[in-house]
Design an enzyme around this catalytic site. Structure first.
Site, mmCIF file in Angstrom:
data_model
loop_
_atom_site.group_PDB
_atom_site.id
_atom_site.type_symbol
_atom_site.label_atom_id
_atom_site.label_comp_id
_atom_site.label_asym_id
_atom_site.label_seq_id
_atom_site.Cartn_x
_atom_site.Cartn_y
_atom_site.Cartn_z
ATOM 1 N N ALA A 247 0.821 -1.209 0.000
ATOM 2 C CA ALA A 247 0.000 0.000 0.000
ATOM 3 C C ALA A 247 0.858 1.264 0.000
ATOM 4 O O ALA A 247 2.092 1.213 0.014
ATOM 5 C CB ALA A 247 -0.936 -0.018 1.200
ATOM 6 N N HIS A 248 0.170 2.421 -0.008
ATOM 7 C CA HIS A 248 0.819 3.720 -0.105
ATOM 8 C C HIS A 248 1.779 3.965 1.063
ATOM 9 O O HIS A 248 1.511 3.603 2.198
ATOM 10 C CB HIS A 248 -0.236 4.830 -0.150
ATOM 11 C CG HIS A 248 -1.143 4.830 1.036
ATOM 12 N ND1 HIS A 248 -2.257 4.024 1.123
ATOM 13 C CD2 HIS A 248 -1.096 5.531 2.191
ATOM 14 C CE1 HIS A 248 -2.857 4.234 2.275
ATOM 15 N NE2 HIS A 248 -2.179 5.132 2.943
ATOM 16 N N HIS A 249 2.906 4.570 0.736
ATOM 17 C CA HIS A 249 3.900 5.026 1.713
ATOM 18 C C HIS A 249 4.454 3.889 2.570
ATOM 19 O O HIS A 249 4.869 4.105 3.707
ATOM 20 C CB HIS A 249 3.297 6.139 2.602
ATOM 21 C CG HIS A 249 4.327 6.811 3.458
ATOM 22 N ND1 HIS A 249 4.023 7.315 4.712
ATOM 23 C CD2 HIS A 249 5.651 7.029 3.269
ATOM 24 C CE1 HIS A 249 5.123 7.832 5.245
ATOM 25 N NE2 HIS A 249 6.121 7.675 4.384
#
Length: 360
Positions: A247-249
């Site tokens: 997922a993001h970051h």
């Protein structure tokens, strides 16, 4: 394809820098699994679980470790004795016998669509129907498979191998010698929404990058999202299996391994040399220490601060998980014993007829 070469064991030993035990003139013309090998094949033994095949194998020679060669010397087989992993030596042997398979489309195919501002270095192969967007940069000796898409401002390093049907969206920065298997998507928007006063979920813009280090491998149908403002980072040497969601970051440390169908939620940091077992789920906004191993189907709900082996849901040290599983397995017997004890207590607390007074 050209005819397979033939090597004697002496020649193979020199090429692989290993020691021969047996007939050095034995001819070898191919590689095969130890259970299927014929006299012209070379095989290997790494895991002792498969040592039972060693006695009856027809292989012309077997690659194994020095300790294994001593253990099985009584079999009088031809051995190539290696000081490294037998599997690794066997891989080098494969490269001597098996030619790489190519698509037959060298250079840049005329059906590829390449934006005029894209920069393509020397010796790049671009297969049919590839799309390369504006200001993308493709490093030298990189191979891009049919139907793949490279987004705007993305950078691919040298000697990368992008298999067919890969989507590398905008703002992806990739190092050298990266391998991406078919169907993978790098740089998708993160799963971020905000709910307005009417209860509607509105998507958030994701402006970060996906940064992939040197020698990373990404499996088929794996997805790696970019961050909302910060970057998603996969550090050098990490290997990611098929159908993994990053997922993001998220940040994944050097030389980690992530097995199929694992999922890592947003803003989590994974340490170096971490192994994440298949179907493991890791919640967001936590950190995992270096040298942590999570067995298959582990559910990680909080940070893991110490190296070790973990399992279960929620995750706990493996020995504790193992004891808990053993107790759960014994619950039916425990319930039966408890029922018997309860009956005994009831019997003790219930007066017999002889104890009941005959007159009041």
């Amino acid at each position: 394809m050209s005819e397979a070469p033939v090597y004697t064991l002496k020649q193979l030993a020199e090429l692989l820098q290993v020691e021969v035990q047996g007939n050095i003139e034995t001819p070898i013309s191919g590689v095969e699994d130890i259970s299927q090998a014929q006299p012209h094949h070379i095989a290997f033994l790494d895991n002792e679980k498969y040592s039972s095949f060693l006695k009856n194998t027809k292989a012309g020679a077997i690659i194994l470790s020095r300790s294994q060669a001593m253990q099985h010397a009584h079999l009088k087989k031809n051995f190539l004795i290696t000081n490294e992993s037998p599997s690794l030596t066997f891989q080098k042997c494969i490269e001597l016998f098996i030619e790489p398979v190519t698509s037959g489309f060298p250079g840049i195919h005329p059906t590829a669509v390449i934006h005029p501002t894209a920069r393509i270095e020397k010796n790049v192969t671009i297969e049919p129907y590839v799309v390369i967007s504006q200001h993308a940069h493709i490093g030298s000796d990189t191979y891009i498979g049919a139907g793949s898409v490279i987004g705007a401002h993305s950078v691919l390093g040298a000697n990368c191998l992008i298999h067919p049907k890969v989507v590398i969206r905008e703002r992806v920065l990739m190092g050298n010698r990266v391998v991406v298997q078919p169907g993978a998507v790098l740089g998708s928007c993160g799963f971020g929404y905000i709910t307005n006063a009417f209860g509607h979920h509105k998507p958030l813009k994701h402006l970060g990058y996906v940064i992939v280090g040197d020698d990373v491998e990404i499996g088929a149908n794996t997805t790696i999202d970019r961050g909302r403002f910060k970057n998603t980072v996969i550090h050098e040497g990490t290997k990611i299996d098929n159908q993994v969601q990053v997922a993001h970051h998220v940040e994944i440390g050097k030389h980690s391994i992530i097995v199929a169908q694992a999922g890592i939620a947003g803003s989590t940091k994974i340490g170096e040399h971490v192994i994440i077992g298949g179907q493991t789920g890791i919640t967001g906004h936590i950190s995992i220490a270096d040298h942590v191993i999570m067995i298959a189907q582990t559910g990680v709900t909080k940070s893991i601060t110490s190296p070790g082996i973990y399992g279960g849901a929620p995750a706990r040290p493996y020995q504790e998980t193992h004891r808990l599983i053993a107790k759960i397995r014994n619950l039916p017997k425990t319930e039966e014993r408890l029922s018997k004890l309860e009956k005994q207590v009831r019997d003790l607390s219930t007066p017999s007829l002889a104890e009941i007074p005959s007159e009041i």
